[in-house]
Enzyme design. Sequence first.
Site, PDB file in Angstrom:
ATOM      1  N   SER A 256       0.927  -1.261  -0.017  1.00 49.15           N
ATOM      2  CA  SER A 256       0.078   0.036  -0.033  1.00 49.15           C
ATOM      3  C   SER A 256       1.066   1.274  -0.096  1.00 49.15           C
ATOM      4  CB  SER A 256      -0.944  -0.083   1.275  1.00 49.15           C
ATOM      5  OG  SER A 256      -1.881   1.205   1.073  1.00 49.15           O
TER       6      SER A 256
ATOM      7  N   ASP B 239      -8.799  -5.562  -6.019  1.00 52.32           N
ATOM      8  CA  ASP B 239      -8.305  -3.781  -5.112  1.00 52.32           C
ATOM      9  C   ASP B 239      -8.902  -2.979  -6.021  1.00 52.32           C
ATOM     10  OD1 ASP B 239      -7.002  -1.967  -4.052  1.00 52.32           O
ATOM     11  OD2 ASP B 239      -5.180  -2.894  -3.990  1.00 52.32           O
TER      12      ASP B 239
ATOM     13  N   HIS C  38      -7.981  -4.685  -1.609  1.00 56.42           N
ATOM     14  CA  HIS C  38      -6.526  -4.100  -1.009  1.00 56.42           C
ATOM     15  C   HIS C  38      -5.927  -4.725   0.055  1.00 56.42           C
ATOM     16  CE1 HIS C  38      -3.622  -0.904  -1.174  1.00 56.42           C
ATOM     17  NE2 HIS C  38      -4.116  -0.510   0.171  1.00 56.42           N
TER      18      HIS C  38
END
Length: 439
Positions: free
Chosen positions: A192, A384, A418
Amino acid sequence: MPPRDFSLALNTAKALYSGSNLPVGIPLVEHQVLRTKELLERKYKDLQAPVHKSYVHVSPQRMFHGGILPNYKIAYETWGNLNQDRSNAILIHTGLSASSHAKSHPEDTRPGWWERFIGPGLSIDTNKFFVICTNVLGGCFGSTGPSSIDPTDGERYATRFPIITIFDMVHAQFKLLDHLGIDKLHASVGSSMGGMQSLCAAAMFPDRVSRLVTISAAARSHPYSIALRFAQRQVLMSDPNWANGYYYNGVLPHVGMKLARQIATVTYRSGPEWEERFGRQRLNPNETPSFLPDYLIESYLDHQGERFFMSYDPNSLLYISKAMDMFNLGDVQQFKKCVVDCEGDYEPCAAAKGPPNPEEEDRQVVEACKNVRMPTLVLGAQTDILFPSWQQKEIADSLTKAGNSQVTYYELAAKYGHDTFLIDLNNVGGAIKGHLEMI
């Protein structure tokens, strides 16, 4: 998670309103009012940071977009042992809200945010590697951030804290590595926002990174994720208790922070997973529907928002999310010229300016990758929505165009969106282990 108790709010509403029907939304509003009154008794106190070590940078440091920190502190934790030639260090970069506590240890036995991935024989093997994880600059778990004390006046920085970038975060991390006597990392690993940092580290200091792992990240932020984070900040700042960031001696911005996190949580997982996990189940099917959390998914979001409010500083959310929005790897050379190569020159530098057109921006990203020639692992998840997998493909393609012939790209079919990097031990962990231990 247990459903929230709204009975007091409901009884309060019934006492205040008469007529044929009780206004449907009033119990929820009353609940927020009661929660705010409760918070009147609770002044801000520093969040409980994990047991950590600290590096203190004692000289002033200029930030990319102007502003100076007279000094700063970086909180970090370590696992494993540094070998004799100091060549086995792995730096783990965190996502937006994580602390340095990636793994439990004897001084702090609470499970870390990457507990199952780090340890003896695990994906990041502490029998082989010396693992370091920091709380980023701007954070609230031991590193200097908006809630820290400005040494020039003894007051919290609040929104006097300078705007920071991903580059500033990584620059501070490499000051820590200098302090530890580590000239070159075995690997820079991140997911991330951490994947932005790991990529940035390899581009900014290519001679100090032997391997690169970037997961569910991007070479530059794109409009969809920028819009989502903007909405979160607007909701938070719209809470009157935010008080332009000076809430530390007053009431905390509970409602704004909670709603901001609810928006974020929607982007962290996937529709298919929530369909399987929650479906259309209601908390109490026999009760009349209302605007209170009614469906299980609503209760989940309510719980996540409340929990985050209790564990994170609102101003840190503003600053770090903005840093994510501004990230463009193509700015790395400007940062090096403006900050890294100008140590001791504290005149404000010109703010980074965007390139004139998308084609030029593409070229600048590829140019920024030209020295990133180390073996690189790029991972993405098909589900995601925050960092869609085409953005990881863009990283891999940019590296390849720049001349890196050692790029491995995997696109995972995991259902977790995600947050796949936190959950999918077999696929994510297996890929990381193979890359780190590749001869």
